[in-house]
Design a protein around this motif. Structure first.
Motif, PDB file in Angstrom:
ATOM      1  N   UNK A   1       0.861  -1.181   0.000  1.00 36.15           N
ATOM      2  CA  UNK A   1       0.000   0.000   0.000  1.00 36.15           C
ATOM      3  C   UNK A   1       0.899   1.233   0.000  1.00 36.15           C
ATOM      4  N   UNK A   2       0.690   2.137  -0.955  1.00 41.17           N
ATOM      5  CA  UNK A   2       1.411   3.398  -1.016  1.00 41.17           C
ATOM      6  C   UNK A   2       0.404   4.536  -1.119  1.00 41.17           C
ATOM      7  N   UNK A   3       0.513   5.507  -0.211  1.00 44.18           N
ATOM      8  CA  UNK A   3      -0.373   6.667  -0.198  1.00 44.18           C
ATOM      9  C   UNK A   3       0.482   7.916  -0.176  1.00 44.18           C
ATOM     10  N   UNK A   4       0.198   8.852  -1.067  1.00 44.52           N
ATOM     11  CA  UNK A   4       0.921  10.120  -1.068  1.00 44.52           C
ATOM     12  C   UNK A   4      -0.069  11.270  -1.073  1.00 44.52           C
ATOM     13  N   UNK A   5       0.369  12.383  -0.487  1.00 46.14           N
ATOM     14  CA  UNK A   5      -0.472  13.570  -0.401  1.00 46.14           C
ATOM     15  C   UNK A   5       0.388  14.787  -0.692  1.00 46.14           C
ATOM     16  N   UNK A   6      -0.010  15.560  -1.697  1.00 42.73           N
ATOM     17  CA  UNK A   6       0.715  16.782  -2.039  1.00 42.73           C
ATOM     18  C   UNK A   6       0.234  17.924  -1.158  1.00 42.73           C
ATOM     19  N   UNK A   7       1.198  18.622  -0.536  1.00 45.46           N
ATOM     20  CA  UNK A   7       0.896  19.749   0.340  1.00 45.46           C
ATOM     21  C   UNK A   7       1.574  20.998  -0.205  1.00 45.46           C
ATOM     22  N   UNK A   8       1.248  21.384  -1.414  1.00 47.44           N
ATOM     23  CA  UNK A   8       1.898  22.528  -2.037  1.00 47.44           C
ATOM     24  C   UNK A   8       3.325  22.188  -2.430  1.00 47.44           C
ATOM     25  N   UNK A   9       4.309  22.770  -1.730  1.00 48.09           N
ATOM     26  CA  UNK A   9       5.712  22.491  -2.025  1.00 48.09           C
ATOM     27  C   UNK A   9       6.228  21.291  -1.250  1.00 48.09           C
ATOM     28  N   UNK A  10       5.361  20.584  -0.543  1.00 52.82           N
ATOM     29  CA  UNK A  10       5.760  19.423   0.241  1.00 52.82           C
ATOM     30  C   UNK A  10       4.938  18.212  -0.184  1.00 52.82           C
ATOM     31  N   UNK A  11       5.467  17.027   0.110  1.00 51.32           N
ATOM     32  CA  UNK A  11       4.777  15.768  -0.175  1.00 51.32           C
ATOM     33  C   UNK A  11       4.906  14.864   1.037  1.00 51.32           C
ATOM     34  N   UNK A  12       3.791  14.305   1.460  1.00 51.61           N
ATOM     35  CA  UNK A  12       3.760  13.372   2.579  1.00 51.61           C
ATOM     36  C   UNK A  12       3.396  11.995   2.044  1.00 51.61           C
ATOM     37  N   UNK A  13       4.132  10.960   2.490  1.00 51.16           N
ATOM     38  CA  UNK A  13       3.896   9.613   1.999  1.00 51.16           C
ATOM     39  C   UNK A  13       3.777   8.646   3.157  1.00 51.16           C
ATOM     40  N   UNK A  14       2.902   7.672   2.998  1.00 54.55           N
ATOM     41  CA  UNK A  14       2.743   6.575   3.942  1.00 54.55           C
ATOM     42  C   UNK A  14       2.751   5.280   3.139  1.00 54.55           C
ATOM     43  N   UNK A  15       3.530   4.289   3.600  1.00 54.49           N
ATOM     44  CA  UNK A  15       3.645   3.048   2.844  1.00 54.49           C
ATOM     45  C   UNK A  15       3.724   1.857   3.789  1.00 54.49           C
ATOM     46  N   UNK A  16       3.140   0.754   3.345  1.00 58.07           N
ATOM     47  CA  UNK A  16       3.272  -0.534   4.032  1.00 58.07           C
ATOM     48  C   UNK A  16       3.474  -1.603   2.978  1.00 58.07           C
ATOM     49  N   UNK A  17       4.372  -2.556   3.266  1.00 59.53           N
ATOM     50  CA  UNK A  17       4.523  -3.698   2.385  1.00 59.53           C
ATOM     51  C   UNK A  17       5.066  -4.889   3.144  1.00 59.53           C
ATOM     52  N   UNK A  18       4.876  -6.038   2.552  1.00 56.99           N
ATOM     53  CA  UNK A  18       5.358  -7.307   3.088  1.00 56.99           C
ATOM     54  C   UNK A  18       6.384  -7.848   2.091  1.00 56.99           C
ATOM     55  N   UNK A  19       7.556  -8.255   2.584  1.00 57.88           N
ATOM     56  CA  UNK A  19       8.634  -8.658   1.698  1.00 57.88           C
ATOM     57  C   UNK A  19       9.177 -10.037   2.066  1.00 57.88           C
ATOM     58  N   UNK A  20       9.798 -10.698   1.088  1.00 59.11           N
ATOM     59  CA  UNK A  20      10.419 -12.009   1.275  1.00 59.11           C
ATOM     60  C   UNK A  20      11.910 -11.880   0.977  1.00 59.11           C
ATOM     61  N   UNK A  21      12.731 -12.633   1.711  1.00 56.21           N
ATOM     62  CA  UNK A  21      14.161 -12.678   1.417  1.00 56.21           C
ATOM     63  C   UNK A  21      14.599 -14.133   1.350  1.00 56.21           C
ATOM     64  N   UNK A  22      14.872 -14.618   0.145  1.00 53.00           N
ATOM     65  CA  UNK A  22      15.326 -15.993  -0.021  1.00 53.00           C
ATOM     66  C   UNK A  22      16.843 -16.063   0.140  1.00 53.00           C
ATOM     67  N   UNK A  23      17.363 -17.208   0.585  1.00 53.55           N
ATOM     68  CA  UNK A  23      18.817 -17.322   0.765  1.00 53.55           C
ATOM     69  C   UNK A  23      19.548 -17.306  -0.566  1.00 53.55           C
TER      70      UNK A  23
ATOM     71  N   UNK B   1       9.410 -10.139   6.046  1.00 54.80           N
ATOM     72  CA  UNK B   1       9.528  -8.859   6.733  1.00 54.80           C
ATOM     73  C   UNK B   1       8.296  -7.999   6.481  1.00 54.80           C
ATOM     74  N   UNK B   2       7.835  -7.334   7.529  1.00 57.47           N
ATOM     75  CA  UNK B   2       6.778  -6.320   7.431  1.00 57.47           C
ATOM     76  C   UNK B   2       7.416  -4.948   7.585  1.00 57.47           C
ATOM     77  N   UNK B   3       7.109  -4.038   6.668  1.00 59.50           N
ATOM     78  CA  UNK B   3       7.695  -2.703   6.667  1.00 59.50           C
ATOM     79  C   UNK B   3       6.604  -1.642   6.700  1.00 59.50           C
ATOM     80  N   UNK B   4       6.845  -0.561   7.430  1.00 60.90           N
ATOM     81  CA  UNK B   4       5.967   0.604   7.411  1.00 60.90           C
ATOM     82  C   UNK B   4       6.849   1.840   7.386  1.00 60.90           C
ATOM     83  N   UNK B   5       6.430   2.854   6.641  1.00 55.14           N
ATOM     84  CA  UNK B   5       7.274   4.036   6.444  1.00 55.14           C
ATOM     85  C   UNK B   5       6.405   5.287   6.318  1.00 55.14           C
ATOM     86  N   UNK B   6       6.853   6.359   6.925  1.00 52.61           N
ATOM     87  CA  UNK B   6       6.224   7.672   6.803  1.00 52.61           C
ATOM     88  C   UNK B   6       7.308   8.676   6.450  1.00 52.61           C
ATOM     89  N   UNK B   7       7.113   9.458   5.393  1.00 53.36           N
ATOM     90  CA  UNK B   7       8.133  10.413   4.981  1.00 53.36           C
ATOM     91  C   UNK B   7       7.503  11.737   4.579  1.00 53.36           C
TER      92      UNK B   7
END
Length: 844
Positions: free
Chosen positions: A566-588, A617-623
């Protein structure tokens, strides 16, 4: 740690509630198409439909920099009615400078083009007639110039840019790039860290995937560090850091994806580029040519790098067994000689206006020869029991080939279907010859380890995307990967004379490992009128594994993984706010799986584990990113939890006194909470400064064997702080200066830690013959090289190893370009991306 992760989730939720109060037009930022190619919002995250009369005509064109004859990426285009003098439609150019306006009604218009750092351009008297399209051809923008104390300065492209789903480091702006390899570039990229051996980590984890021009390579699957040594730094255009990949990407990479984009031909005619460098520690030579005429384009290139260096290590470790303390003190001196190369041949052909085909073949080679002399002293209960001398010649050799054939069919703008195929193979050799000596250099005995590996992949995938109305995009695809890994190894032993025979203490072995991955994905993008963009998707991967050793078959059950994003972005004029969540796999990866008993250093042994399972892995990010005048600033918070983590585990050897054996196990859990702050500013239009700070907290736990034969749960925590800063100044008459400094903080491991290290460089460059060529001089780590210390502490043993790399370097570089060039549109292409294998770790 759990409370901290809960806190960041509350912050994310609160931020989203606050965002609901904002409104306005659609997000205008650039996006990505899943193949690593940035596209405009109109293509990847379509804007809302402008409520104006529509027709059936089109207006298209290309926007380029008038001084550099290169594309102006993501320029803004507005179509203005001459009757009302108000905008009636708009779009954004893609990363090749191309733009397209569709459904234009009959009427008289003017077109306005604008972009930061360039003078706005207006095309007047555009008359649209019913059913007729208008091609404006190539449109040139002039860079903004201004007078400062009598000196004319011109705005430069930023070193760091942020797109909707990725951060982009413009390596072609790096004056110190010539003469190095890709690892030298990645050391300067925000959020990335590179150790002395070239191992890359993103936000504190090495669980990442590295692509080269959106494509995988089997050599990357074997070792990321080795692959980076094959890529010349001065052929890299950009490095993309994708921390929240969409469902279109393979589910590999706990922390994300690094996509290295090399410079490609965007010219018509015949060209030839020469790049060379001579240094105290390394020299390089590259020659690349391209020919393009009409519908056909051909490229041919090669690059070689000769590496020569010295290193010194010290090792001190103690073990306790049956009440006896064994102490090992070891020192060694090493001489490294390496030859790395990469050679490629490619072509693309435009079958028709809606169909194209492309193909490429790339060869890579890596030959590293290390001669290392060990002096080892063993103590038992503080009494010296033996002193041994060991002269080891190890060879780390590989050659790889990647063959791609890709076809793409475009039905209408944004609606396309593609088929991509790839064959990839890497042949890897890890051998060593050891002579055991006495103090008088008398040969006592000899040992050999012969280890040959083959990693082969066959990939077929198909992708389809289509727009829904003007503000939605639907994407779907299928993919199949068949991977075959074969490893054959044996140990041989001989006295001071005579032939070699099998070493009974280390029997020969083999591994046949076949992996099949079938996957499919769906992705949906929706843009709203109040500047929200939502991109959601899911990917399902089903994996089957057949593994056989010379001893027995390994039972690894098939498994399926559903990985949402899931990726969500919001434009705030000269700024951008993003929220993201994803599930990832890492094979050997291959080096984690290979059961070869690597005992080139008999006191510090490594062995792979073919029974390894993937980690999840579960990841969440706010930028938040913001442009303030000439300054770009980005602040991001992230949380990550990895289960079934693949962890390096060390324990005392059962047979060799004082020796430590390291292998890999699925025993760990890792939680990380961190923040990244980085920015880029132009002090003047020709003087830039960029840098960043990385801060993250790690918690690790896992079960390891204890002295009584059972298992104990151990944990480790720590705070890591690192950063980097780069300053670049463009002077008159083609002169330029650049300085770089970086520091990577302490790295927390389950059983110990690895200390921080610093790196720095200073260089000057002079353009010659109207920028057709350049001469440069650069110095790196000139105050004694670099040092890295690793410490392991457990109830059973203690180990401290110090690695000194004497890599102070001064290099002289020269490059020159010849040929008749003009700008043409690059053909659209798609390619295979295998993103599912964990990179190996260097043993050097």
């Amino acid at each position: 740690m759990k409370k901290l992760l809960s806190l960041i989730l509350i912050i994310f939720t609160t931020s989203e509630i606050a965002l609901a109060q904002f409104g306005g037009p659609p997000n205008g930022g650039g996006g990505g198409d899943g193949n690593g190619r940035n596209r405009s919002t109109q293509q990847n995250t379509p804007s809302f439909e402008i409520n104006t009369p529509k027709g059936n005509s089109k207006i298209s064109g290309f926007i380029i920099d008038s001084t550099a004859t290169s594309a102006v990426e993501f320029a803004n285009i507005s179509l203005i009615s001459k009757t009302t003098n108000k905008p009636v439609d708009g779009t954004m150019a893609d990363d090749k400078g191309k733009f397209l306006l569709t459904k234009v009604a009959v009427g008289d218009y003017k077109l306005q083009i604008s972009f930061i750092g360039f003078e706005s351009k207006i095309i007047n008297d555009i008359k649209v007639e019913k059913g007729k399209d208008i091609d404006l051809g190539i449109l040139k923008l002039s860079p903004i110039s201004q007078m400062l104390d009598g000196v004319t300065v011109t705005a430069e492209k930023a070193m760091i840019e942020e797109k909707v789903d990725r951060l982009v480091y413009n390596a072609e702006k790096d004056m110190l790039a010539k003469g190095g390899d890709a690892s030298d570039i990645l050391k300067k990229v925000p959020m990335l860290s590179v150790d002395l051996d070239g191992n890359v980590s993103l936000r504190g984890t090495t669980n990442i995937k590295v692509l080269i021009n959106n494509k995988p390579s089997t050599i990357v699957a074997s070792s990321i560090a080795d692959a980076l040594k094959m890529i010349p730094a001065d052929l890299i255009k950009t490095v993309e850091v994708i921390t929240s990949p969409s469902a279109k990407y393979d589910a590999e990479g706990s922390a994300g994806i690094i996509n290295i984009i090399t410079k490609k031909s965007s010219i018509e005619g015949l060209t030839l580029n020469l790049d060379s460098g001579v240094g105290l520690r390394a020299s390089n030579l590259g020659l690349n040519g391209s020919y393009r005429h009409g519908k056909l384009g051909i490229t041919l290139g090669g690059f070689g790098r000769l590496f020569y260096n010295k290193a010194g290590t010290t090792l001190e470790q103690s073990t306790v067994k049956d009440g006896v303390t064994q102490l090992t003190q070891q020192s060694s001196d090493a001489k490294d000689n390496g030859l790395f190369g990469r050679y490629n041949l490619g072509f693309d052909y435009e079958i028709s206006k809606t169909q194209s085909i492309s193909s490429s073949i790339a060869f890579g080679t890596r030959n590293l020869d290390r001669n290392q002399e060990y002096v080892t002293k063993l103590f038992s209960n503080n009494n010296l029991t033996s002193t041994s001398y060991r002269d080891v010649d190890s060879k780390d050799l590989s050659n790889s080939v990647d063959i791609n054939v890709d076809y793409i069919k475009t039905f209408k703008p944004q609606q396309e279907w593609s088929i991509s195929t790839q064959f990839s193979q890497n042949n890897l050799t890890n051998n060593f010859d050891a002579n055991i000596l006495n103090g008088a250099s008398e040969l006592l005995s000899r040992q050999k380890n012969i280890n040959g590996n083959t990693n082969r992949e066959i990939t077929v995938q198909t992708d389809y995307q289509t727009p829904i109305k003007q503000n939605q995009m639907f994407e779907v695809g299928l993919k199949s990967i068949t991977r075959q890994v074969d490893s054959d190894y044996q140990y041989l032993y001989a006295g001071s004379t005579g032939g070699f025979s099998t070493d009974a203490r280390n029997p020969s072995g083999l591994l046949n490992y076949k992996q099949t991955i079938s996957s499919g994905y769906v992705s949906y993008t929706y843009s709203t009128k109040n500047k929200y963009t939502f991109k959601v998707g899911t990917r399902y991967e089903y994996t089957t594994i057949d593994a056989v050793t010379n001893v027995n078959s390994i039972n690894i059950p098939s498994y399926g993984n559903l990985v949402p994003s899931i990726n969500i972005s919001k434009s705030l004029g000269t700024a951008t706010l993003k929220l993201a969540y994803n599930n990832r796999i890492q094979r050997p990866g291959l080096q984690q799986l290979n059961p070869n008993f690597n005992a080139s250093n008999a006191q510090n042994i490594t062995i792979g584990n073919p029974s390894l399972k993937p980690e999840v892995t579960n990841n969440v990010e706010l930028s938040l990113s913001k442009n303030i005048n000439r300054t770009y600033l980005n602040v991001s918070l992230f949380g990550r939890q990895t289960n079934n983590s693949i962890v390096r585990i060390s324990a005392p050897s059962d047979t060799l006194a004082g020796a430590i054996v390291t292998t890999f196990q699925n025993i760990g859990r890792q939680q990380t909470l961190g923040a990244n702050i980085f920015g880029n500013t132009f002090i003047t239009p020709k003087w830039s400064l960029n840098g960043g700070i990385d801060i993250y907290y790690n918690y690790l736990d896992g079960q390891v064997a204890n002295a009584t034969g059972g298992f104990s749960t151990i944990s480790n925590t720590g705070l890591t702080i690192g950063g980097r800063i780069t300053s670049q100044l463009q002077l008159n008459n083609g002169w330029g200066v650049q300085a770089f400094g970086g520091y990577r903080g302490n790295q927390v491991q389950l059983q110990g830690s690895q200390n921080g290290m610093g790196m720095y460089s200073l260089g000057v460059k002079k353009d010659i013959n109207n920028k057709r060529g350049s001469i440069g001089l650069a110095a790196e780590n000139f105050f004694g090289g670099m040092t890295m210390t690793s410490t392991l502490n457990t109830a059973q043993f203690n180990q401290k190893s110090v690695n000194n790399i004497y890599n102070q370097n001064i290099k002289l570089t020269f490059s020159y370009k010849i040929g008749n060039m003009k700008f043409v549109e690059q053909k659209k292409s798609k390619s295979v991306k295998n993103d599912d294998v964990k990179g190996g770790e260097s043993n050097n």
